[in-house]
Design a protein around this motif. Structure first.
Motif, PDB file in Angstrom:
ATOM      1  N   UNK A  85       0.822  -1.206   0.000  1.00 20.19           N
ATOM      2  CA  UNK A  85       0.000   0.000   0.000  1.00 20.19           C
ATOM      3  C   UNK A  85       0.857   1.258   0.000  1.00 20.19           C
ATOM      4  N   UNK A  86       1.908   1.263   0.810  1.00 18.57           N
ATOM      5  CA  UNK A  86       2.789   2.425   0.860  1.00 18.57           C
ATOM      6  C   UNK A  86       3.474   2.674  -0.470  1.00 18.57           C
ATOM      7  N   UNK A  87       3.893   1.617  -1.125  1.00 20.17           N
ATOM      8  CA  UNK A  87       4.537   1.754  -2.427  1.00 20.17           C
ATOM      9  C   UNK A  87       3.535   2.247  -3.466  1.00 20.17           C
ATOM     10  N   UNK A  88       2.337   1.682  -3.459  1.00 22.41           N
ATOM     11  CA  UNK A  88       1.309   2.122  -4.408  1.00 22.41           C
ATOM     12  C   UNK A  88       0.978   3.599  -4.211  1.00 22.41           C
ATOM     13  N   UNK A  89       0.894   4.040  -2.963  1.00 20.93           N
ATOM     14  CA  UNK A  89       0.612   5.451  -2.680  1.00 20.93           C
ATOM     15  C   UNK A  89       1.739   6.345  -3.196  1.00 20.93           C
ATOM     16  N   UNK A  98      -2.690   1.017 -11.098  1.00 19.80           N
ATOM     17  CA  UNK A  98      -3.775   0.045 -11.044  1.00 19.80           C
ATOM     18  C   UNK A  98      -3.318  -1.104 -10.155  1.00 19.80           C
ATOM     19  N   UNK A  99      -4.134  -1.470  -9.195  1.00 19.73           N
ATOM     20  CA  UNK A  99      -3.819  -2.564  -8.275  1.00 19.73           C
ATOM     21  C   UNK A  99      -4.799  -3.710  -8.517  1.00 19.73           C
ATOM     22  N   UNK A 100      -4.286  -4.868  -8.890  1.00 17.25           N
ATOM     23  CA  UNK A 100      -5.117  -6.055  -9.053  1.00 17.25           C
ATOM     24  C   UNK A 100      -5.366  -6.675  -7.678  1.00 17.25           C
ATOM     25  N   UNK A 116      -6.460   7.384  -4.744  1.00 14.57           N
ATOM     26  CA  UNK A 116      -5.628   7.656  -5.925  1.00 14.57           C
ATOM     27  C   UNK A 116      -5.233   6.384  -6.660  1.00 14.57           C
ATOM     28  N   UNK A 117      -5.344   5.248  -6.005  1.00 17.67           N
ATOM     29  CA  UNK A 117      -4.999   3.960  -6.607  1.00 17.67           C
ATOM     30  C   UNK A 117      -6.275   3.293  -7.105  1.00 17.67           C
TER      31      UNK A 117
END
Length: 382
Positions: A85-89, A98-100, A116-117
């Motif tokens: 989550x931290x990396x995606x943010x 985009x997160x699968x 935002x993700x």
């Protein structure tokens, strides 16, 4: 709880496919929002000429994957999800992400990552998007995806959902699938975008992926699939981690003609990984790239193992597994302030127009991977 299934050691049990598999029919049949396909073909592409672009070229989006099960990560799962989550943010602050996620885990993933993700319902097993997604190439002004038939890193783990991710993503984004008999993973390949490819023999010329195929046969197929004209082969390491030593933990291009190379912390006893780096250094000494340039080698030293904040036998403390985004470069922050700063300054030198973003990923690294392993770029055209 079981220990994390490691990508750095083979001392873990196989994950049971029955406990993990969620049929793709459980997903929304369209999945990705209407209109979220790749852009239409662009003028200027040369028909029949395929190109594997460098990671530093502009991205349409970054794709990641939400780790799905305690059967894989055990009691480490909350920490791993926090790192993802931290990396995606961090990335989504600078380009679309985009997160699968499994359909029943969408809400939790969305809550963890923030608005935002974009979270899409695709049944996945684990976080290693680099390896499960197709390798994207450009041909004739369009993006295509080479499906390298992910088989759980040579059958070491059973990943029923992850084996289907490449086809599913290509179908949902309306991208043409390029078929091949080769088995490999995205982390197997590193390119300068100008026709040069770096690969470890251990991860591709291996009977657990491509039985009966010689290096020359594999090289010819890689040139056809990816449009590269020069393949630099490195020995790598067989059977000591689940990937059989992907190149993206050993060496990366910083620019055409410039390679970054992992270097053990001074005084660390020699092991198979440091010997692999020594072998790569010897290859680079005489190698030239597709344009005939001699390679400049810049060593990126690992942090002091006594100063890092992460722990575990499988912990990957190489800075090499960084990710080059459109506006940022994301690299691990290990806790050795001097080494962390040195790595950041080196990357800043080669990517002056991008923000250098250190990200703490101790849980991901403890599972034998890194930032590059957890991300996959879809290129933009034009």
């Amino acid at each position: 709880m079981s220990p994390a299934l490691s990508r750095r050691t083979l001392m873990r049990r196989l994950a049971g496919v029955g406990a993990l598999t969620l049929g793709l029919t459980a997903c929304d049949p369209t999945g990705i929002e209407d209109g979220a396909t790749l852009p239409p073909p662009q003028p200027g592409g040369t028909p029949g000429v395929r190109r594997f672009g460098a990671e530093w070229e502009k991205h349409l989006r970054t794709v990641m994957s939400w780790p799905a099960s305690e059967n894989i990560w055990g009691e480490q799962l909350p920490d791993v999800r926090r790192d993802v989550a931290g990396l995606a943010q961090a990335i989504s602050a600078r380009e679309p992400v985009v997160l699968m996620a499994r359909p029943e885990q969408q809400d939790a993933a969305r809550k963890a990552c923030g608005s935002a993700v974009e979270v899409v319902p695709i049944a996945v097993d684990d976080l290693w998007a680099r390896d499960t997604l197709p390798v994207f190439v450009e041909e004739g002004g369009t993006v295509k995806g080479v499906d390298f038939n992910f088989n759980g890193w040579g059958g070491k783990q059973q990943r029923g959902n992850d084996a289907k991710v490449a086809r599913t993503v290509l179908a949902k984004y309306g991208v043409e699938r390029v078929e091949t008999r080769l088995v490999a993973e995205g982390g197997s390949f590193e390119t300068d975008g100008e026709g040069t490819l770096m690969v470890t023999e251990s991860s591709v010329v291996n009977d657990n992926r491509n039985p009966g195929m010689t290096r020359d046969q594999i090289e010819a197929e890689l040139k056809r699939l990816l449009g590269v004209t020069k393949v630099i082969w490195l020995a790598g390491v067989r059977g000591k981690d689940i990937t059989d030593a992907h190149v993206d933990c050993l060496t990366r291009f910083a620019a055409p003609g410039v390679v970054l190379l992992d270097q053990a912390f001074p005084g660390t006893p020699p092991d198979v990984w440091s010997r692999s780096a020594d072998q790569a250094r010897a290859v680079f000494k005489d190698a030239v790239d597709a344009a005939g340039r001699k390679l400049q080698v810049v060593e990126l030293q690992q942090p002091d193992p006594d100063k890092i904040t992460g722990r575990g036998d499988a912990f990957v403390s190489s800075y090499m597994n960084f990710y080059i985004g459109t506006k940022g470069v994301y690299l691990p922050k290990f806790g050795d302030a001097r080494a962390d700063d040195r790595a950041q300054q080196i990357l800043k030198q080669y990517f002056p127009g991008r923000e250098i973003v250190p990200v703490k990923i101790d849980a991901i690294a403890a599972g034998g991977g890194g930032i590059h392993c957890a991300t996959h770029d879809i290129p933009a055209l034009g």
